[in-house]
Scaffold this active site. Structure first.
Site, PDB file in Angstrom:
ATOM      1  N   HIS A   1      21.655  73.480  39.198  1.00 29.90           N
ATOM      2  CA  HIS A   1      21.455  72.327  40.081  1.00 29.90           C
ATOM      3  C   HIS A   1      20.793  71.179  39.309  1.00 29.90           C
ATOM      4  CE1 HIS A   1      19.969  70.614  44.121  1.00 29.90           C
ATOM      5  NE2 HIS A   1      19.197  69.999  43.256  1.00 29.90           N
ATOM      6  N   GLU A   2      19.790  71.524  38.478  1.00 30.66           N
ATOM      7  CA  GLU A   2      19.068  70.487  37.712  1.00 30.66           C
ATOM      8  C   GLU A   2      19.939  69.896  36.607  1.00 30.66           C
ATOM      9  OE1 GLU A   2      16.660  69.578  39.245  1.00 30.66           O
ATOM     10  OE2 GLU A   2      16.091  71.372  40.340  1.00 30.66           O
TER      11      GLU A   2
ATOM     12  N   CYS B   1      17.895  69.603  48.188  1.00 29.10           N
ATOM     13  CA  CYS B   1      17.557  68.711  47.074  1.00 29.10           C
ATOM     14  C   CYS B   1      16.482  67.738  47.535  1.00 29.10           C
ATOM     15  CB  CYS B   1      18.797  67.943  46.620  1.00 29.10           C
ATOM     16  SG  CYS B   1      18.489  66.848  45.229  1.00 29.10           S
ATOM     17  N   LEU B   2      15.482  67.527  46.697  1.00 24.81           N
ATOM     18  CA  LEU B   2      14.397  66.615  47.051  1.00 24.81           C
ATOM     19  C   LEU B   2      14.910  65.185  47.194  1.00 24.81           C
ATOM     20  CD1 LEU B   2      11.610  68.057  44.716  1.00 24.81           C
ATOM     21  CD2 LEU B   2      11.741  68.263  47.210  1.00 24.81           C
TER      22      LEU B   2
ATOM     23  N   HIS C   1      22.155  67.331  37.908  1.00 27.12           N
ATOM     24  CA  HIS C   1      21.476  66.028  38.060  1.00 27.12           C
ATOM     25  C   HIS C   1      21.588  65.210  36.769  1.00 27.12           C
ATOM     26  CE1 HIS C   1      19.511  65.844  41.971  1.00 27.12           C
ATOM     27  NE2 HIS C   1      18.977  67.045  41.829  1.00 27.12           N
TER      28      HIS C   1
ATOM     29  N   GLN D   1      15.660  61.967  39.001  1.00 22.79           N
ATOM     30  CA  GLN D   1      15.106  61.921  40.359  1.00 22.79           C
ATOM     31  C   GLN D   1      13.835  61.083  40.447  1.00 22.79           C
ATOM     32  OE1 GLN D   1      15.428  66.438  40.932  1.00 22.79           O
ATOM     33  NE2 GLN D   1      15.893  65.681  42.977  1.00 22.79           N
TER      34      GLN D   1
ATOM     35  N   GLY E   1      12.339  72.779  41.414  1.00 23.97           N
ATOM     36  CA  GLY E   1      12.893  72.120  40.237  1.00 23.97           C
ATOM     37  C   GLY E   1      12.883  70.621  40.429  1.00 23.97           C
TER      38      GLY E   1
HETATM   39  O1  GNR Z   1      13.288  72.452  45.632  1.00 22.49           O
HETATM   40  C1  GNR Z   1      14.488  72.688  45.506  1.00 22.49           C
HETATM   41  N1  GNR Z   1      15.005  73.806  46.057  1.00 22.49           N
HETATM   42  C2  GNR Z   1      16.292  74.259  45.804  1.00 22.49           C
HETATM   43  C3  GNR Z   1      16.812  75.231  46.629  1.00 22.49           C
HETATM   44  C4  GNR Z   1      18.066  75.740  46.400  1.00 22.49           C
HETATM   45  C5  GNR Z   1      18.817  75.268  45.349  1.00 22.49           C
HETATM   46  C6  GNR Z   1      18.318  74.286  44.522  1.00 22.49           C
HETATM   47  C7  GNR Z   1      17.058  73.785  44.744  1.00 22.49           C
HETATM   48  S1  GNR Z   1      16.429  72.564  43.689  1.00 22.49           S
HETATM   49  C8  GNR Z   1      15.359  71.729  44.802  1.00 22.49           C
HETATM   50  C9  GNR Z   1      14.585  70.646  44.094  1.00 22.49           C
HETATM   51  C10 GNR Z   1      15.540  69.599  43.580  1.00 22.49           C
HETATM   52  O2  GNR Z   1      16.109  68.786  44.263  1.00 22.49           O
HETATM   53  N2  GNR Z   1      15.798  69.613  42.297  1.00 22.49           N
HETATM   54  O3  GNR Z   1      16.672  68.746  41.770  1.00 22.49           O
HETATM   55 NI    NI Z   2      18.049  68.211  43.363  1.00 18.03          NI
END
Ligand code: GNR
Ligand code: NI
Length: 173
Positions: free
Chosen positions: A137-138, A95-96, A141, A51, A46
């Site tokens: 999670h997204e 999270c990236l 953000h 980001q 995601g």
């Molecule tokens: O790549 C991602 N893996 C992930 C693993 C577990 C819970 C959420 C994520 S999202 C993350 C990519 C990211 O930072 N998206 O905002």
């Molecule tokens: Ni993230």
């Protein structure tokens, strides 16, 4: 399609409540394209617009992990959680924007999301499993919230200090 740079925490743009997208135009379509390329390249499941430094309410995701299965790239514009399950699910999140740091986060196991598609139409779908974790999670953000905000202050501070150090090192090279 262009790969865009992913912001690393801490960054003021990752703390902002993002603005709704007002029209699905060429700029939005180009951003969606770039975000998908950036996500797959990372690789990640995601990616939210803030980001890549764009504080708009837009995210992309593809939680099909198995390379043998058909990918499902999704673009969600102005997404809203319209229903959350009582049942919860814990997942080891990453999270990236916080590379190499992982922690367990508990969230509703299932959510129903309404959004605007690149087709300009309203969509609604129920997500479960990794898709439910990822979309929440997204959307966090888009509201300036990171998964480390669910942790205790000490753990969060430890991770933030590591990221500050990482950014200093990245700036030197
Ligand atoms: O790549 C991602 N893996 C992930 C693993 C577990 C819970 C959420 C994520 S999202 C993350 C990519 C990211 O930072 N998206 O905002
Ligand atoms: Ni993230």
């Amino acid at each position: 399609m262009t790969r865009r740079a992913i912001l690393i925490h801490p960054d003021p743009r990752l703390k902002k409540v993002c603005d709704p997208v007002t029209a699905v135009d060429d700029a939005v379509r180009a951003l969606a394209d770039d975000m998908l390329e950036t996500m797959y390249d990372a690789p990640g499941i995601g990616l939210a617009a803030p980001q890549v430094g764009v504080t708009k309410r837009m995210l992309v995701m593809d939680c099909v992990k198995d390379a043998a299965e058909t990918p499902r790239p999704m673009v969600l514009i102005n997404p809203e959680i319209t229903w959350s399950s009582e049942g919860l699910n814990s997942y080891e999140e990453g999270c990236l924007s916080i590379p190499d740091q992982y922690a367990s986060v508990t969230r509703p196991a299932e959510v129903e999301i309404a959004w605007l598609g690149l087709d300009g139409k309203r969509h609604s779908e129920r997500f479960e499993g990794l898709w439910a974790t990822c979309v929440q999670h997204e959307i966090d953000h888009l509201n300036g919230k990171l998964f480390i905000d669910y942790l205790g202050a000490l753990k969060r501070q430890m991770i933030t200090r590591k990221m500050e150090k990482l950014k200093r090192e990245m700036a030197r090279t």
